[in-house]
Design a protein around this motif. Structure first.
Motif, PDB file in Angstrom:
ATOM      1  N   SER A   7       0.828  -1.213   0.000  1.00 24.60           N
ATOM      2  CA  SER A   7       0.000   0.000   0.000  1.00 24.60           C
ATOM      3  C   SER A   7       0.858   1.257   0.000  1.00 24.60           C
ATOM      4  O   SER A   7       0.518   2.249  -0.646  1.00 24.60           O
ATOM      5  N   VAL A   8       1.971   1.227   0.736  1.00 16.78           N
ATOM      6  CA  VAL A   8       2.893   2.364   0.744  1.00 16.78           C
ATOM      7  C   VAL A   8       3.367   2.654  -0.674  1.00 16.78           C
ATOM      8  O   VAL A   8       3.344   3.799  -1.142  1.00 16.78           O
ATOM      9  N   GLU A   9       3.781   1.615  -1.382  1.00 22.20           N
ATOM     10  CA  GLU A   9       4.267   1.794  -2.748  1.00 22.20           C
ATOM     11  C   GLU A   9       3.171   2.337  -3.665  1.00 22.20           C
ATOM     12  O   GLU A   9       3.414   3.244  -4.478  1.00 22.20           O
ATOM     13  N   GLU A  10       1.980   1.821  -3.506  1.00 20.80           N
ATOM     14  CA  GLU A  10       0.848   2.257  -4.326  1.00 20.80           C
ATOM     15  C   GLU A  10       0.506   3.722  -4.084  1.00 20.80           C
ATOM     16  O   GLU A  10       0.273   4.490  -5.026  1.00 20.80           O
ATOM     17  N   VAL A  11       0.477   4.109  -2.825  1.00 15.12           N
ATOM     18  CA  VAL A  11       0.127   5.488  -2.466  1.00 15.12           C
ATOM     19  C   VAL A  11       1.191   6.467  -2.960  1.00 15.12           C
ATOM     20  O   VAL A  11       0.871   7.541  -3.481  1.00 15.12           O
ATOM     21  N   ILE A  12       2.453   6.090  -2.841  1.00 17.84           N
ATOM     22  CA  ILE A  12       3.532   6.976  -3.286  1.00 17.84           C
ATOM     23  C   ILE A  12       3.466   7.176  -4.799  1.00 17.84           C
ATOM     24  O   ILE A  12       3.710   8.287  -5.305  1.00 17.84           O
ATOM     25  N   LYS A  13       3.096   6.116  -5.541  1.00 19.44           N
ATOM     26  CA  LYS A  13       2.960   6.244  -6.997  1.00 19.44           C
ATOM     27  C   LYS A  13       1.838   7.205  -7.374  1.00 19.44           C
ATOM     28  O   LYS A  13       1.818   7.740  -8.488  1.00 19.44           O
ATOM     29  N   MET A  14       0.903   7.444  -6.456  1.00 18.74           N
ATOM     30  CA  MET A  14      -0.159   8.424  -6.672  1.00 18.74           C
ATOM     31  C   MET A  14       0.323   9.850  -6.409  1.00 18.74           C
ATOM     32  O   MET A  14      -0.413  10.814  -6.596  1.00 18.74           O
ATOM     33  N   GLY A  15       1.572   9.965  -5.920  1.00 19.04           N
ATOM     34  CA  GLY A  15       2.122  11.284  -5.632  1.00 19.04           C
ATOM     35  C   GLY A  15       1.915  11.762  -4.217  1.00 19.04           C
ATOM     36  O   GLY A  15       2.169  12.932  -3.908  1.00 19.04           O
ATOM     37  N   VAL A  16       1.468  10.855  -3.337  1.00 15.89           N
ATOM     38  CA  VAL A  16       1.227  11.217  -1.934  1.00 15.89           C
ATOM     39  C   VAL A  16       2.435  10.802  -1.099  1.00 15.89           C
ATOM     40  O   VAL A  16       2.776   9.615  -1.044  1.00 15.89           O
ATOM     41  N   PRO A  17       3.112  11.745  -0.448  1.00 15.65           N
ATOM     42  CA  PRO A  17       4.282  11.393   0.369  1.00 15.65           C
ATOM     43  C   PRO A  17       3.882  10.582   1.594  1.00 15.65           C
ATOM     44  O   PRO A  17       2.869  10.869   2.245  1.00 15.65           O
ATOM     45  N   VAL A  18       4.676   9.543   1.890  1.00 13.30           N
ATOM     46  CA  VAL A  18       4.470   8.732   3.084  1.00 13.30           C
ATOM     47  C   VAL A  18       5.738   8.835   3.926  1.00 13.30           C
ATOM     48  O   VAL A  18       6.829   8.466   3.477  1.00 13.30           O
ATOM     49  N   VAL A  19       5.590   9.357   5.134  1.00 16.29           N
ATOM     50  CA  VAL A  19       6.715   9.520   6.060  1.00 16.29           C
ATOM     51  C   VAL A  19       6.602   8.466   7.148  1.00 16.29           C
ATOM     52  O   VAL A  19       5.564   8.345   7.792  1.00 16.29           O
ATOM     53  N   ILE A  20       7.680   7.717   7.343  1.00 14.75           N
ATOM     54  CA  ILE A  20       7.670   6.609   8.297  1.00 14.75           C
ATOM     55  C   ILE A  20       8.233   7.047   9.644  1.00 14.75           C
ATOM     56  O   ILE A  20       9.330   7.609   9.725  1.00 14.75           O
ATOM     57  N   THR A  21       7.468   6.792  10.710  1.00 13.70           N
ATOM     58  CA  THR A  21       7.952   7.016  12.077  1.00 13.70           C
ATOM     59  C   THR A  21       7.901   5.675  12.820  1.00 13.70           C
ATOM     60  O   THR A  21       7.727   4.630  12.218  1.00 13.70           O
ATOM     61  N   SER A  22       8.022   5.711  14.133  1.00 19.42           N
ATOM     62  CA  SER A  22       8.047   4.478  14.919  1.00 19.42           C
ATOM     63  C   SER A  22       7.171   4.614  16.149  1.00 19.42           C
ATOM     64  O   SER A  22       6.977   5.708  16.677  1.00 19.42           O
ATOM     65  N   ARG A  23       6.655   3.493  16.608  1.00 18.43           N
ATOM     66  CA  ARG A  23       5.905   3.539  17.863  1.00 18.43           C
ATOM     67  C   ARG A  23       6.844   3.640  19.065  1.00 18.43           C
ATOM     68  O   ARG A  23       6.390   3.837  20.191  1.00 18.43           O
TER      69      ARG A  23
END
Length: 334
Positions: free
Chosen positions: A250-266
């Motif tokens: 899903s991360v890869e799919e969303v990024i291909k739509m041009g939406v930035p995904v920033v990863i943090t941690s719990r």
């Protein structure tokens, strides 16, 4: 006469107990102006101005941005030494961090709050306000960035987080510690934060989602967030920034739509880093175009992305603001 302006926004510090619950005081933030210690400060005028009177869960990105612009306007007055902001504890760390990133002035700004309402035994609000005013008046406060002062501890806005649902010692800076303390009437600084930054913008992007992954997560929430119109996503992963394999898709799919995904941690100490190369590992996500946040706490990264996307929507330009410590590590190598 020089003055300190107290901007009130609401929260428990402006609430009273009514029947069996705690509610906003019907006279607004007048309780703040009734703190007797403030009138004893020599050669300093204390001016109380109401910005809002809302519980802190009601605080919105728009409110925070308007508050930032209001404070900058207040600080343009040469007579104003600095500003104290009273706020609810629930979202204080978000508001203070947005102010830290966006305020143009280097005059001291200190955010404070209360865990106990004014009618409760051992109320902490009056002392917190007084200590915050003392912090503003300290010559060392200039250029320290926006600070948070409760329970006689002074914290950096970028580093501080609420750690306890009810205790007055709720605010802490895990992995960093306080900048200093207020002891009686003395302000003592131990250190200065080297991680603070300013990102001066003319607008912010309010539509940023914060999504927490979980065991068995299939990544549906990321795609739903995009359908709902969110322009950027903070994804809180495990450990170093790792997620289940379907989430990686899903991360890869969303990024291909041009939406930035920033990863943090719990985890609230340490940092996410491209260590694990298995599907869904931090290194794998970065290869897929995800951005690894230098700050592990999700709500902090959300505020920063709101501000950064007020300047640029290009994923690789956004990356430069979040990956300063790993930018020499090529994406193709993970």
């Amino acid at each position: 006469m020089k003055k300190v302006v107290i901007l009130t926004t609401g929260g428990t510090i402006a609430m009273v107990k009514k029947d069996e619950s705690v509610v906003p005081y019907e006279k607004g933030n007048m309780l703040i102006s009734e703190i007797p210690e403030l009138s004893k400060l020599k050669d300093i005028k204390i001016e109380v101005r109401e910005f809002s009177n809302i519980p802190s869960p009601y605080m919105t990105p728009k409110n925070m941005w308007e508050l930032s612009k209001t404070i900058d306007k207040v600080l343009e007055d040469e007579e104003v030494l600095g500003v104290v902001v009273t706020h609810g504890t629930d979202t204080l760390e978000e508001t203070s961090y947005l102010l830290d990133l966006t305020l143009r002035s280097e005059k001291p700004v200190v955010c404070t709050a209360a865990m106990r309402n004014i009618g409760e035994l051992g109320t902490d609000g009056p002392r917190n306000v007084y200590s915050s005013v003392l912090t503003v008046l300290s010559p060392q406060s200039y250029g320290m960035g926006v600070m948070v002062c409760l329970n006689d501890e002074i914290h950096a806005a970028r580093e501080v987080t609420k750690t306890y649902t009810s205790n007055v010692a709720t605010f802490d800076s895990p992995g960093y510690g306080p900048l200093g303390i207020v002891d009686e009437d003395s302000v003592i600084f131990f250190r200065k934060s080297l991680t603070r930054e300013k990102i001066l913008v003319e607008k912010i992007e309010e539509k940023i989602a914060l999504i927490k992954t979980f065991t068995g997560d299939d990544g549906s929430f990321l795609k739903i967030a995009v359908k709902l119109g969110y322009k950027g996503i903070i994804l809180e992963g495990f450990g170093r920034g790792n997620v289940p394999p379907l989430v990686a898709d899903s991360v890869e799919e969303v990024i291909k739509m041009g939406v930035p995904v920033v990863i943090t941690s719990r985890c609230f100490k340490g940092r996410v880093y491209p260590v694990y190369g298995y599907k869904g590992g931090g290194a794998d996500l970065r290869k897929k175009g995800a951005i690894l946040s230098e700050h592990p706490i999700g709500q902090k990264a959300k505020i920063k992305l709101m501000v950064v996307m007020g300047k640029t929507t290009k994923i690789e330009e956004i990356r430069e603001y979040f990956e300063r410590d790993i930018k020499r590590r090529p994406l193709e190598h993970g």
